[in-house]
Design a protein around this motif. Structure first.
Motif, PDB file in Angstrom:
ATOM      1  N   TRP A 409      34.963  21.058   6.922  1.00 16.11           N
ATOM      2  CA  TRP A 409      33.898  21.302   8.237  1.00 16.11           C
ATOM      3  C   TRP A 409      32.744  21.992   7.232  1.00 16.11           C
ATOM      4  CZ3 TRP A 409      34.492  26.605   6.952  1.00 16.11           C
ATOM      5  CH2 TRP A 409      35.235  27.288   6.620  1.00 16.11           C
ATOM      6  N   MET A 410      33.069  22.337   5.959  1.00 17.65           N
ATOM      7  CA  MET A 410      32.493  22.725   5.488  1.00 17.65           C
ATOM      8  C   MET A 410      31.779  22.155   3.941  1.00 17.65           C
ATOM      9  SD  MET A 410      31.762  27.121   3.836  1.00 17.65           S
ATOM     10  CE  MET A 410      33.476  26.834   2.656  1.00 17.65           C
ATOM     11  N   ASN A 411      30.600  21.995   3.229  1.00 17.74           N
ATOM     12  CA  ASN A 411      29.989  20.988   1.895  1.00 17.74           C
ATOM     13  C   ASN A 411      29.523  21.720   1.722  1.00 17.74           C
ATOM     14  OD1 ASN A 411      28.332  19.644   0.895  1.00 17.74           O
ATOM     15  ND2 ASN A 411      29.691  18.409   0.602  1.00 17.74           N
ATOM     16  N   LEU A 412      29.933  22.473   0.044  1.00 20.15           N
ATOM     17  CA  LEU A 412      29.056  22.949  -0.791  1.00 20.15           C
ATOM     18  C   LEU A 412      28.001  22.216  -2.104  1.00 20.15           C
ATOM     19  CD1 LEU A 412      30.788  26.173  -1.012  1.00 20.15           C
ATOM     20  CD2 LEU A 412      29.828  25.964   0.165  1.00 20.15           C
ATOM     21  N   LYS A 413      26.607  22.232  -2.146  1.00 18.24           N
ATOM     22  CA  LYS A 413      26.453  21.609  -3.505  1.00 18.24           C
ATOM     23  C   LYS A 413      25.679  22.482  -4.186  1.00 18.24           C
ATOM     24  CE  LYS A 413      24.394  16.956  -1.227  1.00 18.24           C
ATOM     25  NZ  LYS A 413      24.710  17.216  -0.001  1.00 18.24           N
ATOM     26  N   PHE A 414      25.588  22.414  -5.626  1.00 17.60           N
ATOM     27  CA  PHE A 414      25.368  22.965  -6.927  1.00 17.60           C
ATOM     28  C   PHE A 414      24.735  22.620  -7.354  1.00 17.60           C
ATOM     29  CE2 PHE A 414      29.757  24.609  -5.772  1.00 17.60           C
ATOM     30  CZ  PHE A 414      29.930  25.336  -5.461  1.00 17.60           C
ATOM     31  N   ASP A 415      23.505  23.684  -7.348  1.00 18.33           N
ATOM     32  CA  ASP A 415      21.761  22.645  -7.456  1.00 18.33           C
ATOM     33  C   ASP A 415      21.444  23.364  -8.525  1.00 18.33           C
ATOM     34  OD1 ASP A 415      20.062  20.570  -5.872  1.00 18.33           O
ATOM     35  OD2 ASP A 415      18.585  22.219  -6.312  1.00 18.33           O
ATOM     36  N   VAL A 439      14.832  26.115 -11.373  1.00 21.68           N
ATOM     37  CA  VAL A 439      15.945  27.311 -10.527  1.00 21.68           C
ATOM     38  C   VAL A 439      16.468  26.260  -9.794  1.00 21.68           C
ATOM     39  CG1 VAL A 439      15.377  27.095  -7.885  1.00 21.68           C
ATOM     40  CG2 VAL A 439      13.105  26.805  -9.247  1.00 21.68           C
ATOM     41  N   LEU A 440      17.385  27.326 -10.110  1.00 26.39           N
ATOM     42  CA  LEU A 440      18.801  26.930  -9.516  1.00 26.39           C
ATOM     43  C   LEU A 440      19.788  27.530  -7.969  1.00 26.39           C
ATOM     44  CD1 LEU A 440      21.001  28.112 -12.416  1.00 26.39           C
ATOM     45  CD2 LEU A 440      20.124  25.802 -12.394  1.00 26.39           C
ATOM     46  N   GLY A 441      20.483  26.781  -6.936  1.00 26.11           N
ATOM     47  CA  GLY A 441      20.831  27.394  -6.084  1.00 26.11           C
ATOM     48  C   GLY A 441      22.057  26.457  -5.467  1.00 26.11           C
ATOM     49  N   ILE A 442      21.992  26.698  -4.398  1.00 23.21           N
ATOM     50  CA  ILE A 442      23.527  26.364  -3.638  1.00 23.21           C
ATOM     51  C   ILE A 442      23.508  26.131  -2.292  1.00 23.21           C
ATOM     52  CG2 ILE A 442      23.991  29.080  -3.372  1.00 23.21           C
ATOM     53  CD1 ILE A 442      27.685  27.601  -3.637  1.00 23.21           C
ATOM     54  N   ARG A 443      23.197  24.897  -1.369  1.00 27.09           N
ATOM     55  CA  ARG A 443      23.312  24.358  -0.614  1.00 27.09           C
ATOM     56  C   ARG A 443      25.024  24.565   0.081  1.00 27.09           C
ATOM     57  NH1 ARG A 443      20.803  19.326   1.852  1.00 27.09           N
ATOM     58  NH2 ARG A 443      19.043  19.840   1.752  1.00 27.09           N
ATOM     59  N   THR A 444      24.554  25.232   1.652  1.00 32.69           N
ATOM     60  CA  THR A 444      25.816  25.673   2.038  1.00 32.69           C
ATOM     61  C   THR A 444      25.569  24.363   3.538  1.00 32.69           C
ATOM     62  OG1 THR A 444      26.754  27.932   1.003  1.00 32.69           O
ATOM     63  CG2 THR A 444      27.288  26.809   3.140  1.00 32.69           C
ATOM     64  N   LEU A 445      26.649  23.983   4.157  1.00 30.11           N
ATOM     65  CA  LEU A 445      26.658  23.396   5.381  1.00 30.11           C
ATOM     66  C   LEU A 445      28.009  23.278   6.187  1.00 30.11           C
ATOM     67  CD1 LEU A 445      24.868  21.089   6.881  1.00 30.11           C
ATOM     68  CD2 LEU A 445      26.296  18.917   5.729  1.00 30.11           C
ATOM     69  N   VAL A 446      28.160  23.666   7.253  1.00 33.28           N
ATOM     70  CA  VAL A 446      29.116  24.124   7.903  1.00 33.28           C
ATOM     71  C   VAL A 446      28.499  22.966   9.484  1.00 33.28           C
ATOM     72  CG1 VAL A 446      30.600  25.538   9.183  1.00 33.28           C
ATOM     73  CG2 VAL A 446      28.918  27.360   7.163  1.00 33.28           C
ATOM     74  N   HIS A 447      29.789  22.854   9.716  1.00 34.07           N
ATOM     75  CA  HIS A 447      30.082  22.349  11.656  1.00 34.07           C
ATOM     76  C   HIS A 447      30.866  22.774  12.671  1.00 34.07           C
ATOM     77  CE1 HIS A 447      27.755  18.487  10.245  1.00 34.07           C
ATOM     78  NE2 HIS A 447      28.404  18.614   8.642  1.00 34.07           N
ATOM     79  N   PHE A 448      30.108  23.812  13.104  1.00 35.21           N
ATOM     80  CA  PHE A 448      30.942  24.352  13.694  1.00 35.21           C
ATOM     81  C   PHE A 448      31.537  23.716  15.244  1.00 35.21           C
ATOM     82  CE2 PHE A 448      27.674  27.294  12.717  1.00 35.21           C
ATOM     83  CZ  PHE A 448      28.042  28.158  11.855  1.00 35.21           C
TER      84      PHE A 448
END
Length: 448
Positions: A409-415, A439-448
């Motif tokens: 249910w959770m995906n992380l992208k290190f960018d 620019v460095l970042g992280i995207r978090t995607l959560v399906h509840f």
């Protein structure tokens, strides 16, 4: 900390809403993709597709009601470039419901759709003083408010050959490039809206519109839409427009936006989606920073004359290719590519073209079959006629990420992003030359 507290409160409230509704199917929107695995009887916390489990959503879907609640967050930091090194985050929590009218009311081919989007956070470009044309955290924008993003009825006829759709809709729900797997806006969502955001309102803004999809041959579809062109849909102060399905106040530039698109969807192991289209907007005005042909009309009730700008309409063309290149496994593993090109009316467009090329590989390691890597490079061009030091320049972002499917249910992208010539030639609003931005970042995607 305040921003994180507000976010947590919104998540909690939305979670309560989902619990009361007892369900949800996964969403497919401009920012996210569906959970990677279907719900199974073995409700393992780490592998199930939804954080809170099934909650009866499977039974609801069988009865014709699909519900979803998804959080997407982008935390980004500026390492160099701009005015200062800083970090911020922005995100959106969205709720989606679809009602199958065949199961609920016996209307074959009927569907009612509803999407609400609550955005929060801050824009890194503003916080760090990066004068970029495109957002370095794309999810930011259109106000930190709860918006009505979709409320529509869709009816399929003649065994699905024809679809009629109408209601409150973002143009990008039915036209343009539909994926958003990168954090830089250059590579995300409806590209025409990226460079013509003053009158093509991407997700989460909706406007009244109607769409016809016609499947005239196997793998081929022709689509035509008509949307109410009114900048008051962008309001963040009038809830009767941004949250309720009301009609905004008229303004002098009101007209219609008409997109036309031809889609070819080759099937087979190497499937894809090839889009070719264009648009015309009758509510024309010259973009800021461009010399234009002016139109003067007498003021009403004896008031001063008004400059209403160029009223000849504005337009553009685009292509979007999304193509699978290899089949490396049984469950979507392989290489994919996309190529997007948009060219806007040179007469009225400050940003007059944008090109984006990207690649993605799913199943990068055999022991991580759902992890992915992505790479993209693009450019946005400033009109040579613009009255700015950036005239004729190209902003060139380069982005790469690793996507870790941490749980079902959770995906992380290190960018990582590198933006060359932010603004086109690297000048900020004060005309001062700035450096390229890391620019460095992280995207978090959560399906509840």
């Amino acid at each position: 900390m305040l921003h994180w507290s507000v976010t947590a409160a919104r998540m909690c409230g939305a979670g309560i809403l989902l619990s009361l509704l007892s369900g949800g199917a996964h969403a497919a929107d401009l920012m996210t993709k569906a959970p990677p695995i279907p719900y199974a009887e073995t409700d393992d916390f780490w592998t199930r597709p939804y954080l809170f489990g099934d909650l009866g959503r499977t039974q609801l879907k069988e009865r014709g009601i699909s519900l979803a609640l998804t959080l997407g967050d982008e935390a980004v930091g500026n390492l160099s470039g701009g005015n200062r090194n800083t970090a911020t985050q922005a995100g959106q929590l969205f709720f989606q419901a679809k009602f199958d009218m065949a199961k609920l009311a016996g209307i074959q081919g009927g569907l009612v759709g509803l999407t609400l989007v609550d955005r929060f956070g801050h824009n890194l470009n503003d916080e760090a003083g990066i004068p970029a044309l495109q957002l370095t955290n794309e999810v930011f924008g259109r106000g930190n408010i709860l918006r009505l993003t979709e409320l529509y009825y869709s009816q399929k006829l003649f065994d699905g050959q024809l679809e009629l759709k109408g209601g409150r809709l973002p143009v990008g729900s039915d036209f343009f490039f539909g994926l958003c797997e990168f954090i830089n806006l250059t590579f995300c969502g409806g590209q025409p809206g990226n460079i013509q955001g003053g009158y093509i309102y991407n997700w989460p803004v909706s406007q009244w519109g109607g769409v016809v999809h016609y499947n005239f041959a196997k793998g081929f579809q022709l689509s035509v839409g008509v949307y109410d062109a009114n900048s008051n849909y962008l309001t963040t102060t009038d809830p009767t427009t941004y949250f309720l399905p009301g009609v905004p106040n008229s303004n002098p530039a009101a007209g219609v936006l008409v997109p036309v698109e031809l889609v070819w969807a080759p099937s087979g192991p190497l499937d894809g989606t090839w889009r070719f289209g264009g648009w015309y907007d009758s509510a024309s005005s010259i973009d800021g920073g461009l010399p234009g042909i002016l139109a003067i009309v007498p003021g009403s009730n004896g008031g001063p004359d008004q400059n209403i700008g160029d009223q000849r309409g504005r337009y553009g063309i685009y292509e979007s290719i999304l193509q699978r290149l290899t089949v490396d496994g049984p469950d979507a593993q392989g290489w994919y590519t996309f190529l997007n090109t948009t060219v806007a009316d040179h007469r009225t467009s400050y940003q007059d073209y944008q090109i984006a090329l990207g690649f993605r590989h799913t199943g990068t390691f055999s022991w991580r079959p759902r992890d992915e890597v992505g790479f993209a490079v693009g450019t946005t061009h400033v009109n040579s006629a613009a009255l700015t030091p950036n005239a004729g320049g190209n902003e060139v972002p380069i982005e790469a990420w690793y996507g870790w499917q941490a749980t079902g249910w959770m995906n992380l992208k290190f960018d990582a992003q590198y933006v060359i010539n932010p603004g086109g030639r690297g000048y900020n609003a004060a005309g001062v030359k700035t450096s390229n931005a890391w620019v460095l970042g992280i995207r978090t995607l959560v399906h509840f």
